[in-house]
Scaffold this motif. Structure first.
Motif, PDB file in Angstrom:
ATOM      1  N   ASP A   1       0.594  -0.687  -0.001  1.00 47.26           N
ATOM      2  CA  ASP A   1       0.554  -0.225  -0.110  1.00 47.26           C
ATOM      3  C   ASP A   1       0.872   1.102  -0.018  1.00 47.26           C
ATOM      4  N   TYR A   2       2.132   1.589   0.681  1.00 46.50           N
ATOM      5  CA  TYR A   2       2.875   2.382   0.965  1.00 46.50           C
ATOM      6  C   TYR A   2       4.263   2.007   0.605  1.00 46.50           C
TER       7      TYR A   2
ATOM      8  N   SER B   1       0.621   8.823  -6.362  1.00 46.80           N
ATOM      9  CA  SER B   1      -0.068   7.477  -5.863  1.00 46.80           C
ATOM     10  C   SER B   1       0.262   7.022  -7.384  1.00 46.80           C
TER      11      SER B   1
ATOM     12  N   THR C   1       0.086  -0.563  -4.468  1.00 44.86           N
ATOM     13  CA  THR C   1      -1.208  -0.293  -4.449  1.00 44.86           C
ATOM     14  C   THR C   1      -1.609   1.366  -3.544  1.00 44.86           C
ATOM     15  N   GLY C   2      -0.918   2.009  -4.024  1.00 40.23           N
ATOM     16  CA  GLY C   2      -1.614   3.230  -2.686  1.00 40.23           C
ATOM     17  C   GLY C   2      -0.259   4.279  -3.266  1.00 40.23           C
TER      18      GLY C   2
END
Length: 81
Positions: A6-7, A76, A36-37
């Motif tokens: 995610d990060y 992002s 994904t983020g």
């Protein structure tokens, strides 16, 4: 199976300079495959033009903040529709 995150924070330095491979197209593509983020990058302010692969390979630029001569940049990953 490829891991997804995610990060991702990229803070890769060799002494007083950012590692050259951080700005390579291949590295950027691999990061995009895992992200994904959000992706952040800590670089020297003068290295900003070297970030072209991050702009070219479908990351959405979110924010850039100067911190003591460095530049922290956030991108992002576009959501798939």
């Amino acid at each position: 199976f490829k891991p997804k995150f995610d990060y991702i924070c990229i803070d890769l330095w060799d002494g007083g300079k950012v590692c050259d491979f951080v700005f390579d197209v291949e590295f950027t593509v691999r990061i995009k495959e895992m992200a994904t983020g959000l992706v952040s990058l800590n670089i020297k302010a003068e290295d900003l033009p070297r970030c072209k692969p991050y702009f070219d390979y479908a990351f959405n630029f979110d924010r850039s903040v100067p911190v003591e001569g460095n530049q922290i940049i956030w991108w992002s990953v576009p959501t798939k529709k």
